[in-house]
Write an enzyme that holds these catalytic residues in place. Structure first.
Site, PDB file in Angstrom:
ATOM      1  N   THR A  39       0.707  -1.214  -0.010  1.00 23.58           N
ATOM      2  CA  THR A  39      -0.049  -0.261   0.148  1.00 23.58           C
ATOM      3  C   THR A  39       0.817   1.152  -0.057  1.00 23.58           C
ATOM      4  O   THR A  39       1.791   1.192   0.915  1.00 23.58           O
ATOM      5  CB  THR A  39      -0.821  -0.045   1.270  1.00 23.58           C
ATOM      6  OG1 THR A  39      -0.084   0.096   2.387  1.00 23.58           O
ATOM      7  CG2 THR A  39      -1.860  -1.341   1.110  1.00 23.58           C
ATOM      8  N   GLY A  65       0.012  -2.887  11.013  1.00 25.09           N
ATOM      9  CA  GLY A  65      -0.351  -2.713  12.414  1.00 25.09           C
ATOM     10  C   GLY A  65      -2.270  -3.025  12.553  1.00 25.09           C
ATOM     11  O   GLY A  65      -2.698  -3.532  11.590  1.00 25.09           O
ATOM     12  N   GLY A  67      -4.517  -0.712  11.967  1.00 27.10           N
ATOM     13  CA  GLY A  67      -5.044   0.129  11.150  1.00 27.10           C
ATOM     14  C   GLY A  67      -5.017  -0.706   9.803  1.00 27.10           C
ATOM     15  O   GLY A  67      -6.278  -0.633   8.960  1.00 27.10           O
ATOM     16  N   LEU A  69      -4.878  -3.822   9.526  1.00 28.86           N
ATOM     17  CA  LEU A  69      -5.615  -5.108   9.613  1.00 28.86           C
ATOM     18  C   LEU A  69      -7.246  -4.517   9.570  1.00 28.86           C
ATOM     19  O   LEU A  69      -8.088  -5.320   8.614  1.00 28.86           O
ATOM     20  CB  LEU A  69      -5.807  -5.568  11.019  1.00 28.86           C
ATOM     21  CG  LEU A  69      -6.888  -6.638  11.494  1.00 28.86           C
ATOM     22  CD1 LEU A  69      -7.053  -7.942  10.788  1.00 28.86           C
ATOM     23  CD2 LEU A  69      -6.814  -6.975  13.026  1.00 28.86           C
ATOM     24  N   THR A  96       3.163  -0.698  15.592  1.00 30.48           N
ATOM     25  CA  THR A  96       3.732  -0.244  16.855  1.00 30.48           C
ATOM     26  C   THR A  96       3.189  -1.120  18.072  1.00 30.48           C
ATOM     27  O   THR A  96       3.825  -1.543  18.844  1.00 30.48           O
ATOM     28  CB  THR A  96       3.236   1.159  17.020  1.00 30.48           C
ATOM     29  OG1 THR A  96       4.137   1.876  15.776  1.00 30.48           O
ATOM     30  CG2 THR A  96       4.086   1.849  18.367  1.00 30.48           C
ATOM     31  N   ASP A 222     -19.273 -13.667  19.103  1.00 28.53           N
ATOM     32  CA  ASP A 222     -20.233 -13.797  20.149  1.00 28.53           C
ATOM     33  C   ASP A 222     -21.363 -12.879  19.542  1.00 28.53           C
ATOM     34  O   ASP A 222     -22.701 -12.974  20.052  1.00 28.53           O
ATOM     35  CB  ASP A 222     -20.080 -13.492  21.548  1.00 28.53           C
ATOM     36  CG  ASP A 222     -19.826 -12.019  22.003  1.00 28.53           C
ATOM     37  OD1 ASP A 222     -19.190 -11.317  20.901  1.00 28.53           O
ATOM     38  OD2 ASP A 222     -19.707 -11.743  23.115  1.00 28.53           O
ATOM     39  N   GLU A 280      -8.015   5.074  13.029  1.00 24.75           N
ATOM     40  CA  GLU A 280      -8.487   6.034  12.168  1.00 24.75           C
ATOM     41  C   GLU A 280      -9.469   6.855  12.773  1.00 24.75           C
ATOM     42  O   GLU A 280     -10.463   6.342  13.255  1.00 24.75           O
ATOM     43  CB  GLU A 280      -9.114   5.393  10.826  1.00 24.75           C
ATOM     44  CG  GLU A 280      -7.891   4.920  10.030  1.00 24.75           C
ATOM     45  CD  GLU A 280      -6.939   6.064   9.241  1.00 24.75           C
ATOM     46  OE1 GLU A 280      -7.416   7.134   9.147  1.00 24.75           O
ATOM     47  OE2 GLU A 280      -5.834   5.552   9.243  1.00 24.75           O
TER      48      GLU A 280
END
EC number: 2.7.1.-
Length: 309
Positions: A39, A65, A67, A69, A96, A222, A280
């Protein structure tokens, strides 16, 4: 039988990770067709996921990280296909804090993380869908607000790279004298709370912001959203609590937090409220947060604490 086909989407900030390069080589030697995409700018993850689906890829791996994911998970969730049809999701933690991976007990080393994906079948996981003033969003881990959110938003990128999760604590300490309570009204099925708060956690996962375990009992399968509201306190007590929240000290949360577990929650605030959605920030006066059950399939450890079974 055809070899497994994976598409690894790598955060551009981690292209110099030699351990990842070696791990990719190992998996390729094991017979896995593993393509890598990097990216560079906004929208790349969405495009790469769309290409992966069109190419019939079986597994999409987010390498970065929390973000990264969430960005990859959101790109998958944007498609109309159900979880059984979409590619499964894997994670190589390169961020991080790696809050999701830490709580899920996903190996932090690239070879271990990729090996987990190869060895463990994907299982259904929930995602959070957040509707706000500026359109819908998806969140894989934790949506947070208040003191912890400001710490995460304000933490310097260079400081994070040098110090890791400790950077969040240092930033939190610098804010001790300016913890501003936020007033909001929270409503959900058989739940209503209104008042001022200094920290908020809405958990699919358990921790965010460099180790803040705001939703310590959340489960990722769940169909429910774990809610933690830390009400505003006064003076030195508030400053001390803010430090404890930033440092992930559960004793402070247990004593004062309002907690519930709901399928959805609505938040209304007179003043604009910022939620941190896996790194974000999103600012709005009204949020609806819904736990969408079994939206994706993900490769998780057999002893993952986030699983209900």
């Amino acid at each position: 039988m055809a070899p497994s086909h994976w598409r690894l989407i790598l955060n551009g900030k981690s292209t110099d990770n030699e351990d990842l390069r070696e791990a990719v080589g190992v998996l390729r030697k094991r017979g896995i067709q593993l393509d890598v995409r990097v990216t560079w700018e906004e929208g790349d993850a969405e495009r790469y996921v769309a290409e992966a689906i069109a190419d019939g890829v079986q597994t999409v791996v987010a390498a970065g990280g929390d973000g990264t994911l969430s960005e990859v998970a959101a790109a998958l969730a944007h498609h109309q296909d159900d979880a059984a049809t979409l590619p499964s999701l894997g994670l190589v933690p390169l961020g991080t804090a790696n809050d999701f991976a830490t709580a899920a007990m996903i190996p932090l080393e690239p070879l271990g993380a990729l090996g987990l994906i190869a060895e463990r079948a994907a299982e259904p996981i929930d995602l959070l869908r957040i509707d706000a003033d500026h359109g819908p969003h998806w969140c894989a881990n934790v949506a947070s607000g208040g003191f912890g959110t400001q710490v995460t938003v304000e933490t310097d990128a260079g400081l994070k790279k040098m110090l890791g999760g400790l950077a969040y604590l240092i930033t939190g300490m610098s804010r001790l004298g300016r913890i501003d309570p936020i007033s909001a009204h929270f409503t959900g099925p058989d739940f209503s709370w209104e008042g001022e708060f200094i920290a908020l956690g809405l958990g699919n996962g358990r921790q965010a912001g460099g180790g803040q375990a705001l939703c310590p009992e959340a489960l990722i399968d769940d169909g429910l959203l774990d809610v933690t509201i830390v009400p505003a306190l006064n003076g030195e007590v508030a400053a001390t609590l803010g430090t404890l929240v930033t440092g992930g000290k559960q004793a402070a949360l247990e004593r004062v937090a309002v907690r519930t577990r709901l399928p959805w929650l609505e938040i209304a605030s007179v003043q604009p409220l910022t939620l941190n959605l896996d790194g974000e920030p999103e600012t709005s006066r009204h949020f609806r947060v819904e736990c969408v059950a079994a939206r994706l399939r993900m490769h998780l450890p057999i002893d993952c604490p986030l699983r209900s079974a």
